[in-house]
Design an enzyme around this catalytic site. Structure first.
Site, PDB file in Angstrom:
ATOM      1  N   ASN A 246      -4.876   9.671 -12.506  1.00  0.00           N
ATOM      2  CA  ASN A 246      -4.197  10.350 -11.399  1.00  0.00           C
ATOM      3  C   ASN A 246      -4.216  11.860 -11.636  1.00  0.00           C
ATOM      4  O   ASN A 246      -4.715  12.318 -12.658  1.00  0.00           O
ATOM      5  CB  ASN A 246      -2.773   9.813 -11.211  1.00  0.00           C
ATOM      6  CG  ASN A 246      -1.947   9.987 -12.469  1.00  0.00           C
ATOM      7  OD1 ASN A 246      -1.693  11.092 -12.904  1.00  0.00           O
ATOM      8  ND2 ASN A 246      -1.542   8.857 -13.077  1.00  0.00           N
ATOM      9  N   ALA A 312       6.022  11.110 -17.614  1.00  0.00           N
ATOM     10  CA  ALA A 312       4.600  10.774 -17.460  1.00  0.00           C
ATOM     11  C   ALA A 312       4.338  10.055 -16.137  1.00  0.00           C
ATOM     12  O   ALA A 312       5.186   9.319 -15.634  1.00  0.00           O
ATOM     13  CB  ALA A 312       4.153   9.883 -18.619  1.00  0.00           C
ATOM     14  N   ASP A 316       0.278   2.306 -12.970  1.00  0.00           N
ATOM     15  CA  ASP A 316       1.009   1.040 -12.874  1.00  0.00           C
ATOM     16  C   ASP A 316       0.124  -0.159 -13.196  1.00  0.00           C
ATOM     17  O   ASP A 316       0.606  -1.198 -13.608  1.00  0.00           O
ATOM     18  CB  ASP A 316       1.595   0.882 -11.466  1.00  0.00           C
ATOM     19  CG  ASP A 316       2.776   1.824 -11.263  1.00  0.00           C
ATOM     20  OD1 ASP A 316       3.458   2.122 -12.265  1.00  0.00           O
ATOM     21  OD2 ASP A 316       3.009   2.265 -10.122  1.00  0.00           O
TER      22      ASP A 316
HETATM   23  N1  CTP Z   1       7.139   4.828 -15.628  1.00  0.00           N
HETATM   24  C1  CTP Z   1       6.905   4.279 -16.872  1.00  0.00           C
HETATM   25  N2  CTP Z   1       5.990   3.278 -17.014  1.00  0.00           N
HETATM   26  C2  CTP Z   1       5.312   2.814 -15.951  1.00  0.00           C
HETATM   27  C3  CTP Z   1       5.542   3.374 -14.663  1.00  0.00           C
HETATM   28  C4  CTP Z   1       6.458   4.389 -14.546  1.00  0.00           C
HETATM   29  O1  CTP Z   1       7.524   4.728 -17.847  1.00  0.00           O
HETATM   30  N3  CTP Z   1       4.416   1.851 -16.110  1.00  0.00           N
HETATM   31  C5  CTP Z   1       8.161   5.879 -15.488  1.00  0.00           C
HETATM   32  C6  CTP Z   1       7.657   7.246 -15.111  1.00  0.00           C
HETATM   33  O2  CTP Z   1       7.410   8.017 -16.277  1.00  0.00           O
HETATM   34  C7  CTP Z   1       8.814   7.801 -14.302  1.00  0.00           C
HETATM   35  C8  CTP Z   1       9.429   6.568 -13.651  1.00  0.00           C
HETATM   36  O3  CTP Z   1       8.995   5.460 -14.435  1.00  0.00           O
HETATM   37  O4  CTP Z   1       9.794   8.370 -15.118  1.00  0.00           O
HETATM   38  C9  CTP Z   1       9.114   6.321 -12.225  1.00  0.00           C
HETATM   39  O5  CTP Z   1       7.727   6.291 -12.035  1.00  0.00           O
HETATM   40  P1  CTP Z   1       7.144   5.980 -10.592  1.00  0.00           P
HETATM   41  O6  CTP Z   1       5.653   5.895 -10.704  1.00  0.00           O
HETATM   42  O7  CTP Z   1       7.745   6.946  -9.583  1.00  0.00           O
HETATM   43  O8  CTP Z   1       7.801   4.588 -10.272  1.00  0.00           O
HETATM   44  P2  CTP Z   1       7.398   3.132 -10.578  1.00  0.00           P
HETATM   45  O9  CTP Z   1       8.465   2.547 -11.423  1.00  0.00           O
HETATM   46  O10 CTP Z   1       5.997   3.032 -11.101  1.00  0.00           O
HETATM   47  O11 CTP Z   1       7.514   2.504  -9.124  1.00  0.00           O
HETATM   48  P3  CTP Z   1       6.579   2.749  -7.826  1.00  0.00           P
HETATM   49  O12 CTP Z   1       5.239   3.244  -8.319  1.00  0.00           O
HETATM   50  O13 CTP Z   1       6.509   1.391  -7.231  1.00  0.00           O
HETATM   51  O14 CTP Z   1       7.304   3.748  -6.976  1.00  0.00           O
END
Ligand code: CTP
Length: 440
Positions: A246, A312, A316
């Protein structure tokens, strides 16, 4: 934001983005700054001397060997006069000269003579920007304490899409104004020259030939506290040459790590692939590539951390299988099967004790506040930093950010657009309040 009383040199090199610098000069003057402009000979192909003179209300310095000056050495008197310099646009050529100490025109001689904070806003074609020689020169300048205003990704003058377009005048203005605001709040310059036994008292800095590292404060609320921070993107391998990733640059998390280290904390920064260096050498940086690597390192350091900040942009999903050899192009369609990565923050939220503070980030494109509230609760966070992709100048690829901070037990707070180092100060400040309440 008032810049009354500030003397700012605006340096322009010869790129099409010079037209945007006219708006920057207007903004600076409108907000009270005194502005003097310096150009390379090529700049005047893009903007006229008259425009620069009229907007800055001062003469333009563009010729080192001019006969009409008042017998003073103009680049030296300009350097003495200035509180800071912004070079916008900074072409690859000018950046190369700055990094290598070449002084063959008014702009590069002024830069070499200046030991004040310098901001550089590069502008060039993305292929030139990505060239290893340019990247090396940029890194050299960053390591010497130059404030780099990274170009955002977008359409370039040549019609290409990519990274290289000069940052918008409003965002550049915010960086400069934010810098002076912090300086006056804290009563210190940033970055400061490191004191050596031979140069006691020389604390003003920026473009002074040092590595631009920031002195840790001798004592603070975070002295001997352990802080764990995640930053940057993760890269999920598809085959030996390709990955899913990303646009995160890692800058926000790196600034937070620097800020905690400046305040005397013991900081571990777990950083995905990022070209940005940490400014404070006290930060213990562990570079990782994938979400799984990041997860393993975080599990090791979390238990002993007093405060954890997960900034970070973790991927996902990752490919279910990594091909051993480069995938050859065959059919019209290629389907990749992806599997969910570990949710690092979610996992840490389940492990955390009452004494530990856990902070997450959220980047949302719709229903921002509601989605952020949900994340705060579902991941058991004490604080959540929300940035919206709908705000200009906020999020990935910008030097600036605009955040809202949500808490488990109190009202949300909304902040203005600021430079990322200043946003990091706001975030650390909010964590300080939480931590002091927790400790009592
Ligand atoms: N995060 C994490 N590990 C993952 C995904 C996210 O530690 N596999 C953490 C990111 O560092 C951030 C928070 O979770 O602090 C939210 O990340 P975000 O991408 O906005 O949310 P998600 O939990 O991945 O949910 P979505 O993508 O469905 O909005």
């Amino acid at each position: 934001m008032s810049l009354a009383g500030k003397h700012i040199i605006v340096g322009l090199s010869g790129g099409i983005a010079a037209y945007k610098t006219l708006s920057l000069i207007r903004l600076l003057v409108k907000n009270g700054a005194s502005v003097k402009t310096v150009t390379t000979p090529n700049t005047l192909h893009f903007v006229t001397k008259l425009s620069l003179q009229t907007l800055s209300k001062n003469n333009v310095y563009n010729d080192v060997f001019s006969e009409v000056n008042d017998f003073s050495t103009e680049h030296i008197s300009l350097a003495d006069w200035a509180d800071a310099m912004i070079v916008a646009p900074a072409t690859a050529n000018t950046i190369g000269k700055f990094a290598n100490g070449i002084a063959d025109d008014a702009l590069s001689t002024t830069f070499l003579a200046l030991n004040k904070p310098v901001f550089v806003a590069p502008a060039m074609n993305s292929k030139m920007y990505e060239n290893p020689a340019v990247q090396k020169n940029l890194q050299t300048l960053i390591q010497r304490g130059i404030h780099m205003i990274e170009p955002p990704v977008g359409e370039l003058a040549c019609g290409d899409e990519g990274k290289g377009r000069m940052e918008e005048p409003e965002a550049i203005f915010e960086c400069i104004a934010g810098f002076f605001l912090t300086e006056s709040d804290s009563g210190k310059s940033f970055p400061r020259r490191r004191e050596s036994p031979n140069d006691k008292g020389l604390t003003k800095g920026g473009n002074d030939g040092t590595d631009g590292q920031v002195d840790p404060a001798p004592t603070s609320s975070f002295h001997e506290k352990k802080i764990l921070i995640t930053a940057g993107p993760t890269h999920e391998a598809i085959d030996p040459v390709r990955f899913i990733g990303n646009h995160s640059s890692g800058l926000m998390g790196i600034c937070i790590a620097d800020e905690f280290a400046n305040q005397g904390a013991d900081v571990v920064l777990v950083c995905g692939p990022s070209a940005i260096a940490s400014k404070n050498s006290a930060v213990k940086r562990i570079d990782v590539v994938s979400a799984k690597d990041m997860f393993e390192v975080c599990k090791k350091h979390f238990e002993s951390a007093d405060i954890t900040v997960c900034s970070a942009a973790v991927a996902d999903y990752a490919p279910k299988q990594i091909a051993g050899q480069k995938i050859k192009k065959k059919d019209e369609n290629l389907v990749l099967e992806l599997v969910k990565n570990p949710d690092i923050l979610g996992y840490l939220g389940k492990q955390k004790t009452k004494k530990q503070i856990l902070v997450g980030f959220a980047l949302e494109t719709e229903n921002e506040l509601q989605n952020a509230e949900n994340k705060l609760k579902s991941k058991h966070l004490d604080m959540l930093v929300l940035n919206s992709l709908n705000d200009d100048g906020a999020g990935f690829g910008h030097q600036t950010n605009k955040i809202s901070v949500l808490f488990a037990n109190k009202e949300a707070k909304h902040f203005e657009l600021k430079s990322k180092p200043n946003v990091a100060k706001d975030i650390v400040n909010e964590i300080t309040h939480l931590y002091s309440v927790r400790a009592t």
